[in-house]
Design a protein around this motif. Structure first.
Motif, PDB file in Angstrom:
ATOM      1  N   TRP A  18       0.800  -1.227   0.000  1.00 34.93           N
ATOM      2  CA  TRP A  18       0.000   0.000   0.000  1.00 34.93           C
ATOM      3  C   TRP A  18       0.831   1.275   0.000  1.00 34.93           C
ATOM      4  O   TRP A  18       0.273   2.375   0.033  1.00 34.93           O
ATOM      5  CB  TRP A  18      -0.932  -0.016   1.210  1.00 34.93           C
ATOM      6  N   HIS A  76      -0.195   3.734  -2.584  1.00 34.18           N
ATOM      7  CA  HIS A  76      -1.639   3.824  -2.690  1.00 34.18           C
ATOM      8  C   HIS A  76      -2.154   5.043  -1.929  1.00 34.18           C
ATOM      9  O   HIS A  76      -1.579   5.411  -0.904  1.00 34.18           O
ATOM     10  CB  HIS A  76      -2.252   2.535  -2.123  1.00 34.18           C
ATOM     11  N   LYS A 101      -2.736   4.503   2.318  1.00 33.92           N
ATOM     12  CA  LYS A 101      -1.499   3.842   2.730  1.00 33.92           C
ATOM     13  C   LYS A 101      -1.643   2.976   3.982  1.00 33.92           C
ATOM     14  O   LYS A 101      -0.807   2.134   4.255  1.00 33.92           O
ATOM     15  CB  LYS A 101      -0.418   4.887   2.968  1.00 33.92           C
ATOM     16  N   ARG A 160      -4.078   0.820   4.584  1.00 35.91           N
ATOM     17  CA  ARG A 160      -4.998  -0.294   4.340  1.00 35.91           C
ATOM     18  C   ARG A 160      -4.455  -1.627   4.857  1.00 35.91           C
ATOM     19  O   ARG A 160      -5.196  -2.599   4.976  1.00 35.91           O
ATOM     20  CB  ARG A 160      -5.339  -0.388   2.852  1.00 35.91           C
ATOM     21  N   TYR A 161      -3.195  -1.694   5.169  1.00 35.77           N
ATOM     22  CA  TYR A 161      -2.620  -2.912   5.759  1.00 35.77           C
ATOM     23  C   TYR A 161      -3.097  -3.112   7.198  1.00 35.77           C
ATOM     24  O   TYR A 161      -3.001  -4.208   7.746  1.00 35.77           O
ATOM     25  CB  TYR A 161      -1.089  -2.869   5.717  1.00 35.77           C
ATOM     26  N   PHE A 207      -5.153  -5.395  -5.621  1.00 37.41           N
ATOM     27  CA  PHE A 207      -3.860  -5.504  -4.960  1.00 37.41           C
ATOM     28  C   PHE A 207      -3.338  -6.924  -5.144  1.00 37.41           C
ATOM     29  O   PHE A 207      -4.088  -7.880  -5.216  1.00 37.41           O
ATOM     30  CB  PHE A 207      -3.907  -5.090  -3.476  1.00 37.41           C
ATOM     31  N   ASN A 239       0.607   6.331  -7.508  1.00 37.50           N
ATOM     32  CA  ASN A 239       0.783   4.881  -7.547  1.00 37.50           C
ATOM     33  C   ASN A 239       1.517   4.502  -8.838  1.00 37.50           C
ATOM     34  O   ASN A 239       0.937   3.989  -9.788  1.00 37.50           O
ATOM     35  CB  ASN A 239      -0.568   4.165  -7.449  1.00 37.50           C
TER      36      ASN A 239
END
Length: 151
Positions: free
Chosen positions: A37, A40, A43, A45-46, A97, A134
């Motif tokens: 991410w 992205h 960032k 999203r993890y 992803f 990105n």
């Protein structure tokens, strides 16, 4: 013509199947890598709570997929169809992803090729939304365009 937003599609490398609620833990195991991410717009999203919201949206979209490598059965990642616009004969492909283990090995190209080839049976335009910073996704999309032109 009826555009099923969640078909099962496959080629020699991958299989994409409709995303289910029960896929959360396995897909989060891939998505929990912060490097996926880093370019992205989202960032974080993890992080589990952020990914839960992303996953909820994917399920609600009724157009999301989980992607498997055919040879190993490993989860490659996820993508989805969304914003189907019958009047303008278009659909978007995105929220994609790919796990780092599969970067640069043709899995993203295989995924996008399957999704684009299927979509163009039903619509005239496919929209790919890519974040301005990105660069990895932008490069991958450029390569895909070159591959499609070469065929």
């Amino acid at each position: 013509m009826y555009f099923d937003l969640q078909p099962t599609l496959e080629n020699d490398l991958i299989q994409i199947v409709p995303l289910k609620e029960t896929d959360f833990e396995a897909l989060y195991a891939v998505a929990s890598d912060p490097l996926i991410w880093e370019q992205h717009p989202n960032k974080d999203r993890y992080q589990r709570t952020v990914f839960q919201n992303f996953f909820k949206g994917a399920i609600e979209s009724k157009g999301a997929f989980i992607v498997y490598e055919k040879e190993t059965g490993k989860i490659v990642g996820s993508s989805r169809y969304y914003e189907l616009d019958e009047e303008n004969s278009s659909v978007a492909v995105g929220y994609t992803f790919i796990g780092r283990e599969f970067w640069g090995k043709g899995h993203n190209r295989a995924l996008k090729t399957l999704m684009l080839d299927y979509a163009f049976q039903f619509v005239d335009k496919v929209i790919l939304h890519i974040g301005a910073s990105n660069y990895r996704s932008q490069k991958a999309t450029e390569k895909l365009g070159q591959a499609k032109l070469a065929n």
